[in-house]
Design a protein around this motif. Structure first.
Motif, PDB file in Angstrom:
ATOM      1  N   ARG A  32      -0.039  -8.323  -9.469  1.00  6.22           N
ATOM      2  CA  ARG A  32      -0.470  -8.996  -8.244  1.00  6.22           C
ATOM      3  C   ARG A  32       0.750  -9.449  -7.458  1.00  6.22           C
ATOM      4  NH1 ARG A  32      -5.940  -9.529  -7.909  1.00  6.22           N
ATOM      5  NH2 ARG A  32      -6.976  -9.135  -9.881  1.00  6.22           N
ATOM      6  N   ILE A  33       0.651  -9.351  -6.131  1.00  6.89           N
ATOM      7  CA  ILE A  33       1.772  -9.646  -5.241  1.00  6.89           C
ATOM      8  C   ILE A  33       1.344 -10.672  -4.200  1.00  6.89           C
ATOM      9  CG2 ILE A  33       3.385  -8.683  -3.553  1.00  6.89           C
ATOM     10  CD1 ILE A  33       2.963  -5.964  -4.946  1.00  6.89           C
ATOM     11  N   THR A  34       2.185 -11.692  -4.004  1.00 11.89           N
ATOM     12  CA  THR A  34       1.992 -12.661  -2.932  1.00 11.89           C
ATOM     13  C   THR A  34       3.304 -12.750  -2.170  1.00 11.89           C
ATOM     14  OG1 THR A  34       0.385 -13.945  -4.185  1.00 11.89           O
ATOM     15  CG2 THR A  34       1.491 -15.071  -2.375  1.00 11.89           C
ATOM     16  N   CYS A  35       3.241 -12.522  -0.860  1.00 15.52           N
ATOM     17  CA  CYS A  35       4.440 -12.572  -0.027  1.00 15.52           C
ATOM     18  C   CYS A  35       4.150 -13.335   1.257  1.00 15.52           C
ATOM     19  CB  CYS A  35       4.908 -11.167   0.343  1.00 15.52           C
ATOM     20  SG  CYS A  35       5.410 -10.171  -1.058  1.00 15.52           S
ATOM     21  N   ALA A  36       5.188 -13.951   1.812  1.00 12.13           N
ATOM     22  CA  ALA A  36       5.073 -14.605   3.112  1.00 12.13           C
ATOM     23  C   ALA A  36       4.994 -13.536   4.202  1.00 12.13           C
ATOM     24  CB  ALA A  36       6.273 -15.510   3.345  1.00 12.13           C
ATOM     25  N   ASP A  37       4.540 -13.924   5.368  1.00 11.19           N
ATOM     26  CA  ASP A  37       4.446 -13.029   6.516  1.00 11.19           C
ATOM     27  C   ASP A  37       5.861 -12.659   6.985  1.00 11.19           C
ATOM     28  OD1 ASP A  37       3.953 -11.725   8.898  1.00 11.19           O
ATOM     29  OD2 ASP A  37       2.863 -13.384   9.820  1.00 11.19           O
ATOM     30  N   PRO A  38       6.194 -11.351   7.026  1.00 11.16           N
ATOM     31  CA  PRO A  38       7.549 -10.957   7.436  1.00 11.16           C
ATOM     32  C   PRO A  38       7.815 -11.087   8.942  1.00 11.16           C
ATOM     33  CG  PRO A  38       6.264  -9.029   6.845  1.00 11.16           C
ATOM     34  CD  PRO A  38       5.422 -10.215   6.536  1.00 11.16           C
ATOM     35  N   VAL A  39       6.851 -11.443   9.737  1.00 11.26           N
ATOM     36  CA  VAL A  39       6.966 -11.685  11.181  1.00 11.26           C
ATOM     37  C   VAL A  39       7.800 -10.613  11.892  1.00 11.26           C
ATOM     38  CG1 VAL A  39       7.533 -13.346  13.000  1.00 11.26           C
ATOM     39  CG2 VAL A  39       6.719 -14.180  10.784  1.00 11.26           C
ATOM     40  N   THR A  40       7.159  -9.804  12.646  1.00 15.53           N
ATOM     41  CA  THR A  40       7.693  -8.703  13.466  1.00 15.53           C
ATOM     42  C   THR A  40       8.287  -7.561  12.647  1.00 15.53           C
ATOM     43  OG1 THR A  40       9.957  -9.499  13.857  1.00 15.53           O
ATOM     44  CG2 THR A  40       8.253 -10.297  15.360  1.00 15.53           C
ATOM     45  N   GLY A  41       8.239  -7.630  11.348  1.00  9.61           N
ATOM     46  CA  GLY A  41       8.795  -6.573  10.506  1.00  9.61           C
ATOM     47  C   GLY A  41       7.873  -6.237   9.359  1.00  9.61           C
ATOM     48  N   SER A  42       8.460  -5.945   8.216  1.00 13.17           N
ATOM     49  CA  SER A  42       7.669  -5.551   7.051  1.00 13.17           C
ATOM     50  C   SER A  42       8.508  -5.707   5.790  1.00 13.17           C
ATOM     51  CB  SER A  42       7.227  -4.089   7.187  1.00 13.17           C
ATOM     52  OG  SER A  42       8.377  -3.249   7.221  1.00 13.17           O
ATOM     53  N   ILE A  43       7.865  -5.526   4.660  1.00 12.48           N
ATOM     54  CA  ILE A  43       8.569  -5.398   3.394  1.00 12.48           C
ATOM     55  C   ILE A  43       8.019  -4.182   2.677  1.00 12.48           C
ATOM     56  CG2 ILE A  43       9.089  -7.857   3.109  1.00 12.48           C
ATOM     57  CD1 ILE A  43       6.814  -7.913   1.005  1.00 12.48           C
ATOM     58  N   ASN A  44       8.822  -3.605   1.825  1.00 17.67           N
ATOM     59  CA  ASN A  44       8.399  -2.499   0.973  1.00 17.67           C
ATOM     60  C   ASN A  44       8.554  -2.940  -0.471  1.00 17.67           C
ATOM     61  OD1 ASN A  44       7.852  -0.487   2.968  1.00 17.67           O
ATOM     62  ND2 ASN A  44      10.047  -0.270   3.251  1.00 17.67           N
ATOM     63  N   VAL A  45       7.499  -2.748  -1.257  1.00 19.83           N
ATOM     64  CA  VAL A  45       7.505  -3.112  -2.672  1.00 19.83           C
ATOM     65  C   VAL A  45       7.290  -1.846  -3.482  1.00 19.83           C
ATOM     66  CG1 VAL A  45       6.376  -4.456  -4.480  1.00 19.83           C
ATOM     67  CG2 VAL A  45       6.550  -5.384  -2.152  1.00 19.83           C
ATOM     68  N   ILE A  46       8.174  -1.597  -4.440  1.00 14.69           N
ATOM     69  CA  ILE A  46       8.036  -0.449  -5.336  1.00 14.69           C
ATOM     70  C   ILE A  46       8.025  -0.975  -6.773  1.00 14.69           C
ATOM     71  CG2 ILE A  46       9.079   1.695  -6.181  1.00 14.69           C
ATOM     72  CD1 ILE A  46      10.363   1.969  -3.385  1.00 14.69           C
ATOM     73  N   VAL A  47       6.991  -0.603  -7.512  1.00 13.40           N
ATOM     74  CA  VAL A  47       6.853  -1.006  -8.911  1.00 13.40           C
ATOM     75  C   VAL A  47       6.859   0.246  -9.770  1.00 13.40           C
ATOM     76  CG1 VAL A  47       5.399  -2.170 -10.601  1.00 13.40           C
ATOM     77  CG2 VAL A  47       5.509  -3.038  -8.260  1.00 13.40           C
ATOM     78  N   THR A  48       7.761   0.306 -10.735  1.00 16.26           N
ATOM     79  CA  THR A  48       7.815   1.404 -11.692  1.00 16.26           C
ATOM     80  C   THR A  48       7.200   0.918 -12.994  1.00 16.26           C
ATOM     81  OG1 THR A  48       9.866   2.180 -10.676  1.00 16.26           O
ATOM     82  CG2 THR A  48       9.353   3.025 -12.867  1.00 16.26           C
ATOM     83  N   TYR A  49       6.259   1.664 -13.516  1.00 20.29           N
ATOM     84  CA  TYR A  49       5.509   1.203 -14.684  1.00 20.29           C
ATOM     85  C   TYR A  49       4.977   2.371 -15.496  1.00 20.29           C
ATOM     86  CZ  TYR A  49       1.332   2.560 -12.177  1.00 20.29           C
ATOM     87  OH  TYR A  49       0.374   3.293 -11.517  1.00 20.29           O
ATOM     88  N   PHE A  50       4.436   2.075 -16.664  1.00 25.40           N
ATOM     89  CA  PHE A  50       3.658   3.038 -17.418  1.00 25.40           C
ATOM     90  C   PHE A  50       2.527   2.296 -18.101  1.00 25.40           C
ATOM     91  CE2 PHE A  50       6.998   1.673 -20.348  1.00 25.40           C
ATOM     92  CZ  PHE A  50       6.312   1.456 -21.552  1.00 25.40           C
ATOM     93  N   THR A  51       1.479   3.008 -18.424  1.00 23.32           N
ATOM     94  CA  THR A  51       0.339   2.397 -19.115  1.00 23.32           C
ATOM     95  C   THR A  51       0.346   2.835 -20.579  1.00 23.32           C
ATOM     96  OG1 THR A  51      -1.135   4.213 -18.511  1.00 23.32           O
ATOM     97  CG2 THR A  51      -1.066   2.331 -17.031  1.00 23.32           C
ATOM     98  N   THR A  52      -0.289   2.027 -21.403  1.00 28.40           N
ATOM     99  CA  THR A  52      -0.359   2.318 -22.818  1.00 28.40           C
ATOM    100  C   THR A  52      -1.674   1.774 -23.371  1.00 28.40           C
ATOM    101  OG1 THR A  52       0.806   2.110 -24.937  1.00 28.40           O
ATOM    102  CG2 THR A  52       0.866   0.215 -23.483  1.00 28.40           C
ATOM    103  N   ASP A  53      -2.142   2.325 -24.447  1.00 27.62           N
ATOM    104  CA  ASP A  53      -3.356   1.818 -25.084  1.00 27.62           C
ATOM    105  C   ASP A  53      -3.049   0.523 -25.803  1.00 27.62           C
ATOM    106  OD1 ASP A  53      -4.902   3.947 -24.249  1.00 27.62           O
ATOM    107  OD2 ASP A  53      -4.408   5.157 -26.015  1.00 27.62           O
ATOM    108  N   ILE A  54      -3.991  -0.388 -25.760  1.00 24.04           N
ATOM    109  CA  ILE A  54      -3.835  -1.680 -26.437  1.00 24.04           C
ATOM    110  C   ILE A  54      -4.611  -1.640 -27.729  1.00 24.04           C
ATOM    111  CG2 ILE A  54      -4.310  -4.137 -26.324  1.00 24.04           C
ATOM    112  CD1 ILE A  54      -3.881  -3.960 -23.324  1.00 24.04           C
TER     113      ILE A  54
END
Length: 90
Positions: free
Chosen positions: A68-90
């Protein structure tokens, strides 16, 4: 299982942008909670923050949790978020 996160702020942003990323079932955890895997109080325009390098584990979510991601308003611009992950059985 998250191995790397990067958050990059556009040069067009007119404010510093806070960003919090962590594991949760309903909402992003508080900035001081154990489930937070990246927190920055103010990423300046044209810069960014990186956690991890993709080769090791920086966070493992529990069954039923999402990134989950919570970010402030970048006002007149943007942000880029990249998450590298893998899934596995629990």
């Amino acid at each position: 299982v998250v191995t790397k996160i990067s958050v990059m702020a556009s040069n067009a942003n007119t404010v510093n942008v806070s960003c919090r990323i962590g594991f949760g079932t309903v909402s992003t955890p508080a900035s001081d909670a154990a489930q937070v895997i990246l927190y920055h109080p103010g990423i300046a325009a044209g810069s960014g923050v990186v956690e991890g390098n993709g080769a090791g584990i920086i966070g493992i979510g529990a069954s039923g949790e999402d990134v989950r991601i919570t970010c402030a308003d970048p006002v007149t611009g943007s942000i880029n978020v990249i998450v590298t992950y893998f899934t596995t059985d629990i």
